[in-house]
Structures are given as C-alpha cells and as structure tokens.
Motif scaffolding. Sequence first.
Motif: not given
Length: 302
Positions: A232-258
């Motif tokens: 069961a690798p994930f716990a139940g979801r938590t809402r972060i916020g709305g309005g993220w459909n302003a973006y067409d791509r979300l991704l992570s490359v890890g720690d960008l700001d160090m």
Amino acid sequence: MTDTRRARGLKGSLAFTASIAALTAAAGTAVGAGDPAAVAPGQSAARVATAEDVVVRTPSFSMSAVHKRTMDLYLYFPDREGGFEPQYDAAVSFEGVANALRVDNDKDGEADNVWYRHTDGLLTHTWSDGVNLHSKDIGRGWNTYTTILSPGNLGGAKQADLIGVDKAGVLWLYLSYQDGRLTPRTRVGGGWGQYDQIAGQADLTGDGKADIVTRDKAGVLWLYRGTGDYKAPFAGRTRIGGGWNAYDRLLSVGDLDMDGTPDLLARTPGGDLLRYSGTGSAQAPFAKPVKIGHGFQSYNLL
C-alpha cells in the motif's frame, strides 16, 4: 571539452545516447525473483549508504526537452540556483521514445540509471557502474500504460521503483533491482484515470518516503504521501489547491533550488516554465511559483 561539473552531469545524458541502440533490439521479459525490499530491511530512499559515502537525500536531474517537430533531444542542466543552464544539444534524435525515467540508486544526487519506454511498448534500462554504461531490454507491452513514473523508492529497498497507470485507470507498482529487472506488478488501486498529470521525485514531506502529486481534470492538485510499504505505497490523498489547469505539463527533476527538498515544475501553454519550490511540509508542500524560463512550448518535457 567539458568542465568537471558538466562531466558529472553527463553521466545521465550519456546514458541517453548509449540507449539509442536499444530502440530496435529484441525484447526481453520482465522477471524478478523474490522481494527486492528484503535486500535492505528498514532502509528508506532517504538514507542508503555506507559511512564513507556522501548521501544525497534528494537528487537533482537534468530535464529532457524533445522538440515536437524534429524530435531532437536537448538537455537542461540545473544551474544550482533554482533554474537551468542554457540548453545542451545531445545530438541525438528521441523519435520513438515516449518516456525517460531517471533514478539515483547510489544516492550521489545524479542519475545513474534510466528507464526508457519506447512508443512501440518496449521498456529498456540503461545504467552506469561508475566506469561503463550498460543497457538491456526489460520487456514489451508497456504501451498499456497512459502514465509511468519513478518517484523513488516505494518498497523499502535501495532501488527506485516504477508505477504505471493503465488505460482502465488502475495504478500498478513494480519493484526494481539494481540492473533494471522488475518484479511482477502489484495492483495499487483503481480510479487513477481521473488524473491527467502525475509527478514526483523523492520526499516532499520530510518523512523519508517518496511522495507524488496528481492533478485531476478539474485542475485540483493532490498530494499522495508515501508509506514505505509496497503493498500500500500511498496514503489517502490531501488537497493542495485548485487552478492547476493553468498548466499543460507538471514534472519534477528533483531538487532544483538545492535546499534538500524536491521541487515541482509547471509549464503554461504559452511556454513559460515555473518552479514551485518544495517546503517539506505536508500541509503546504510548495512555495509560491517563480518563473525560470520561457519558450518551452516547442518541446515535450520528460
């Protein structure tokens, strides 16, 4: 000639070049014996190393940008200040490659293993032993998934694992071995077809377990905290916020700001690239966005 820092960063990008030869290779079969989590009981993705190693809790990867028209691959190396250096032309075509999933299994902060999903459904794996690059076919049939991701270690062993959402909206987990072999998949649960973006790279909440974020079709962003339990690798979801459909791509490359915490990248349809710095808080995992680039509408960002 490249400087020392660029040479280190190229460890991951050279793997891209080496793996191109695997595009037309015959497929193998995804096999795995036993439970990789048993290799290192109790160890998490945040702390796996010997005493003399420098352990990096969160990797910092380059970003791949594949030109939509030419399919040429460009790499963007982190500038260690929260953005990217000017693009680096990898001088290879990425035609036929759908995903490039980097992982940092030796915890030095840089990519040493990469999975590639090809558009014909073949999954290949390329890794470095510190001296040489190696590549092998893992298996076919991976085009059954609409999304695949490697957010880090999900099952308690040293290696980063894979998750995939199939066309019916079911999420599946594959535990991995150092050489890229995978265990038979484990069903995590259904209903994941409601999300059109899934991203994550390492621990967002400070508990040492890899987390992911998802965006639903209404533009709401959700946090799924990792549990460290592959059943069961994930716990139940938590809402972060709305309005993220302003973006067409979300991704992570890890720690960008160090700062030791993974960040989230978001691209607008107009090509602006924004960084949401990770805070380490489960209640508010991201700081306010900072624009770090423009003109990225011409690329598929991997």
